[in-house]
Motif scaffolding. Structure first.
Motif, PDB file in Angstrom:
ATOM      1  N   GLY B  39      20.626 -27.498 116.883  1.00 10.93           N
ATOM      2  CA  GLY B  39      19.598 -28.466 116.511  1.00 10.93           C
ATOM      3  C   GLY B  39      19.643 -29.739 117.345  1.00 10.93           C
ATOM      4  N   LYS B  40      20.356 -29.702 118.457  1.00 13.54           N
ATOM      5  CA  LYS B  40      20.461 -30.888 119.313  1.00 13.54           C
ATOM      6  C   LYS B  40      19.104 -31.246 119.921  1.00 13.54           C
ATOM      7  N   THR B  41      18.513 -30.257 120.584  1.00  8.55           N
ATOM      8  CA  THR B  41      17.230 -30.511 121.235  1.00  8.55           C
ATOM      9  C   THR B  41      16.182 -30.950 120.221  1.00  8.55           C
ATOM     10  N   THR B  42      16.179 -30.282 119.081  1.00  6.11           N
ATOM     11  CA  THR B  42      15.220 -30.638 118.031  1.00  6.11           C
ATOM     12  C   THR B  42      15.354 -32.117 117.665  1.00  6.11           C
ATOM     13  N   THR B  43      16.593 -32.562 117.432  1.00  3.29           N
ATOM     14  CA  THR B  43      16.805 -33.961 117.053  1.00  3.29           C
ATOM     15  C   THR B  43      16.359 -34.905 118.168  1.00  3.29           C
ATOM     16  N   PRO B  80      14.262 -34.291 129.081  1.00  2.00           N
ATOM     17  CA  PRO B  80      14.193 -33.081 128.259  1.00  2.00           C
ATOM     18  C   PRO B  80      15.164 -32.011 128.750  1.00  2.00           C
ATOM     19  N   GLU B  81      15.374 -31.025 127.904  1.00  2.00           N
ATOM     20  CA  GLU B  81      16.322 -29.949 128.208  1.00  2.00           C
ATOM     21  C   GLU B  81      15.883 -29.164 129.443  1.00  2.00           C
ATOM     22  N   THR B  82      14.631 -28.692 129.425  1.00  2.00           N
ATOM     23  CA  THR B  82      14.099 -28.050 130.627  1.00  2.00           C
ATOM     24  C   THR B  82      13.308 -29.120 131.351  1.00  2.00           C
TER      25      THR B  82
HETATM   26  N1  LIG Z   1       9.626 -24.457 119.107  1.00  2.00           N
HETATM   27  C1  LIG Z   1      10.390 -23.820 118.215  1.00  2.00           C
HETATM   28  N2  LIG Z   1       9.846 -22.960 117.336  1.00  2.00           N
HETATM   29  C2  LIG Z   1      10.604 -22.329 116.424  1.00  2.00           C
HETATM   30  N3  LIG Z   1      11.926 -22.482 116.288  1.00  2.00           N
HETATM   31  C3  LIG Z   1      12.539 -23.316 117.133  1.00  2.00           C
HETATM   32  C4  LIG Z   1      11.806 -24.039 118.149  1.00  2.00           C
HETATM   33  N4  LIG Z   1      12.673 -24.802 118.826  1.00  2.00           N
HETATM   34  C5  LIG Z   1      13.884 -24.574 118.291  1.00  2.00           C
HETATM   35  N5  LIG Z   1      13.815 -23.689 117.274  1.00  2.00           N
HETATM   36  C6  LIG Z   1      14.949 -23.237 116.426  1.00  2.00           C
HETATM   37  O1  LIG Z   1      15.594 -24.366 115.908  1.00  2.00           O
HETATM   38  C7  LIG Z   1      17.002 -24.222 115.949  1.00  2.00           C
HETATM   39  C8  LIG Z   1      17.630 -25.366 116.712  1.00  2.00           C
HETATM   40  O2  LIG Z   1      17.233 -25.279 118.064  1.00  2.00           O
HETATM   41  P1  LIG Z   1      17.574 -26.390 119.144  1.00  2.00           P
HETATM   42  O3  LIG Z   1      16.782 -26.070 120.349  1.00  2.00           O
HETATM   43  O4  LIG Z   1      17.373 -27.732 118.544  1.00  2.00           O
HETATM   44  O5  LIG Z   1      19.125 -26.128 119.403  1.00  2.00           O
HETATM   45  P2  LIG Z   1      20.100 -26.761 120.475  1.00  2.00           P
HETATM   46  O6  LIG Z   1      21.220 -27.360 119.726  1.00  2.00           O
HETATM   47  O7  LIG Z   1      19.362 -27.659 121.399  1.00  2.00           O
HETATM   48  O8  LIG Z   1      20.601 -25.483 121.243  1.00  2.00           O
HETATM   49  P3  LIG Z   1      21.006 -25.273 122.790  1.00  2.00           P
HETATM   50  O9  LIG Z   1      22.405 -25.707 122.906  1.00  2.00           O
HETATM   51  O10 LIG Z   1      20.864 -23.803 122.987  1.00  2.00           O
HETATM   52  O11 LIG Z   1      20.065 -26.077 123.625  1.00  2.00           O
HETATM   53  C9  LIG Z   1      17.254 -22.845 116.546  1.00  2.00           C
HETATM   54  O12 LIG Z   1      17.496 -21.957 115.503  1.00  2.00           O
HETATM   55  C10 LIG Z   1      15.966 -22.497 117.258  1.00  2.00           C
HETATM   56  O13 LIG Z   1      15.738 -21.121 117.229  1.00  2.00           O
END
Ligand SMILES: Nc1ncnc2c1ncn2[C@@H]1O[C@H](COP(=O)(O)OP(=O)(O)OP(=O)(O)O)[C@@H](O)[C@H]1O
Ligand SMILES: [Mg+2]
Lengths: 245, 317
Positions: B39-43, B80-82
């Motif tokens: 959930g890092k990117t999401t946050t 951003p991540e990408t």
């Molecule tokens: N656009 C989206 N639509 C649906 N689900 C999503 C979307 N983006 C992320 N998720 C889900 O939300 C959760 C958290 O994803 P996130 O991308 O925030 O993780 P992360 O910590 O950044 O991971 P990573 O280290 O792989 O980058 C995951 O279960 C992912 O499948």
């Protein structure tokens, strides 16, 4: 305001670095040139006919703008979504409506330039016809086409922000344009207010009967402007909804 | 500077982050550490003003990320991540475009300054399409720095960089982090430890630990893993190793490889070596492994109140 211009400039630049812009312009000039030649030959042969821009205007409206606008606008936002650059734009200090308006302005300016290129034909006409041509009719025709291009480009931008896929965006734009192109046709079999509404919604009634007939009417201008604003509003809403993903 | 309260984000039925709360002061570098999908990117996307949360609230510089999104975006630099770049633009054109969107005066000079900072001045006129992944990452970092943002949000800033660049970018982050607030995400524990003042560990949308790198280190250093290579028959050596005081968790990984754990504050490696040699085995190699991120997550998420490593240590005399 400044952001709109920044985005429009980028959009226009993008069209001109690829071949699309040049292909579109060449197709415009070539198609119009062929019909222009026919028009002149016919006038010379019959010696009773004064060549006008009437056919050219109709050709520009359909099929030229009709087909070129979906092709030019399809990638505008859909492509940014696909490649992820939309994240860059949506985290820049740009309001959603500025983004949409900038995208629209870029496409619209492109068609203004394309229409400006077609001015060579009325110019030739004015040189060979004595005592001169009906400038009013030509002006009205061009204003009509510009407004039509504005509304159609706005449809294209709205569809491009609704879809992730360029091709989906292309066909959706084409579909919406077709619907608003022919929407007045059933009106002839309808009585009363229903028919009036359909007639007034149509992209064609506001063009052929007035602008292309050399008449400038404020009502028709307002129609195209409101159409543009409304379509851009849909595009802005689509971007907003996308944020909630 | 950053204040996050009970932040929750659902993608459809999937909850990506759940009730996150944390804060960051001016001049603090916060590391966001977690495995894939934590959930890092999401946050970070919510903080950058890209998308609103489902519930909860986030403020940056006193501005709400939803209601005052535009103000937030003016003071935040976001990588951003990408890294989103336009392949048809030159590096300079791209940064100039971003600078124009920020209404930066003397944009050209500022772009050159930033190119210098990320060491891309020599590729300024090159097309983005022709850049390597690491170079793109640097351009992405550059666009985040252009408007001298008060807050930097960097999603895995060193991914794809070569070792020299990683060091350089980490130094850059440390330098910028002296006056500005930085929030970065990473998979790499050592990176978080090197550059961050505070580390948040997130797993499955929950914050499972929050600490300074030093404290985290000592907490995680509860046990150290050691790898042994013995010529043949490593299984037969197992009982010998197990007998050594302070050794726990002996496992055979392959034919000639053995692993055991020991308390960090009692290095029993010499004793183990002696036991093996005296038992008539040939000791070929002994290597101390630091815990991998995955191990840490296992530890932190298996039993939140008492991490196993601490329990093991308590068991020892
Ligand atoms: N656009 C989206 N639509 C649906 N689900 C999503 C979307 N983006 C992320 N998720 C889900 O939300 C959760 C958290 O994803 P996130 O991308 O925030 O993780 P992360 O910590 O950044 O991971 P990573 O280290 O792989 O980058 C995951 O279960 C992912 O499948
Ligand atoms: Mg991520």
């Amino acid at each position: 305001m400044r952001n709109i211009w920044t985005i429009a400039k980028r959009e226009l630049h993008l069209l001109f670095i690829g071949p699309i812009a040049y292909i579109t312009m060449i197709v415009f000039l070539l198609t119009l040139g062929i019909f222009f030649y026919i028009e002149l030959s016919y006038a010379i042969q019959t010696q009773q006919y004064i060549p006008t821009m009437g056919t050219s205007f109709q050709l520009i409206a359909f099929p030229l703008l009709f087909l070129a606008i979906p092709a030019i606008t399809m990638r505008s936002i859909a492509e940014e979504k696909r490649t992820g650059t939309l994240e860059f734009l949506l985290t820049a200090p740009v309001r959603d409506w500025e983004l949409i308006t900038g995208k629209w302005l870029g496409g619209f300016l492109f068609f203004l330039i394309t229409l400006a290129v077609t001015l060579v034909y009325p110019l030739v006409l004015s040189l060979i016809i004595k005592p001169g041509i009906d400038l009013g009719a030509i002006l009205a025709g061009y204003i009509g086409l510009i407004l039509l291009a504005s509304a159609m480009t706005a449809i294209g931008i709205a569809m491009s922000s609704l879809f992730n896929n360029q091709i989906a965006s292309l066909f959706a734009t084409l579909g919406v344009i077709i619907v608003f192109w022919i929407i007045s046709s059933p009106a002839q079999y309808m009585e009363g207010i229903g028919g009036d509404i359909l007639r007034n919604l149509s992209l064609t009634t506001h063009l052929y009967d007035t602008f292309l007939a050399g008449i400038l009417d404020l009502k028709d201008m307002l129609y195209y402007i409101s159409f543009t604003v409304f379509a851009l509003f849909i595009g802005k809403t689509a971007v907003e909804i996308r944020r909630w993903g | 500077m950053i204040k996050v309260t009970k932040l929750t984000k659902d993608y459809g039925a999937r909850r990506a982050i759940d009730n996150l709360s944390f804060h960051a002061e001016r001049g603090e570098v916060i590391g966001f550490l977690g495995p894939n999908g934590a959930g890092k990117t999401t946050t970070l996307r919510i903080l950058s003003g890209y998308m609103p949360p489902t519930f909860g609230k986030a403020e940056i510089g006193g501005f709400d990320v939803v209601d005052q999104s535009l103000e937030v975006r003016k003071i935040v630099g976001y990588l951003p991540e990408t890294v989103p770049l336009y392949p048809d633009m030159t590096v300079f054109e791209f940064l100039k475009y971003k600078a124009d969107l920020h209404h930066i005066p003397n944009a050209e000079d500022r772009v050159d300054e930033v190119l210098e900072m990320v060491d891309m001045l020599d590729r300024s006129e090159g097309y983005i399409a022709a850049l390597s992944k690491g170079m793109r990452q640097r351009v992405g970092l550059g666009q985040a720095l252009l408007h001298k943002p008060e807050v930097l949000i960097l999603d895995e800033p060193t991914i794809g960089l070569d070792p020299a660049q990683i060091i350089e970018v980490r130094n850059l982050i440390k330098r910028i982090g002296k006056e500005r607030t930085i929030m970065l995400s990473t998979h790499i524990l050592s990176e978080a430890q090197q550059v961050c003042d505070r580390v948040l560990i997130i797993n499955k949308g929950h914050i499972v630990a929050e600490d300074t790198p030093e404290r985290l280190q000592s907490r995680l250093a509860g046990s150290q893993r050691v790898e042994l290579r013995i010529r043949k028959n490593s299984e037969e050596a197992m009982p010998l190793i197990k007998k050594v005081r302070g050794v726990t968790n002996v496992t055979v990984t392959t034919d000639d490889l053995l692993e055991f754990e020991m308390g960090a504050n009692q290095d029993v490696r010499p004793n183990v070596a002696r036991a093996i040699v005296q038992g008539g085995f040939d000791l070929l190699e002994m290597k101390q492994n630091t815990l991998s991120l995955e191990d840490i997550f296992l530890e932190l998420t298996r039993d939140e109140t008492t991490p196993p490593s601490l329990k093991d240590r308590a068991d020892q005399p």
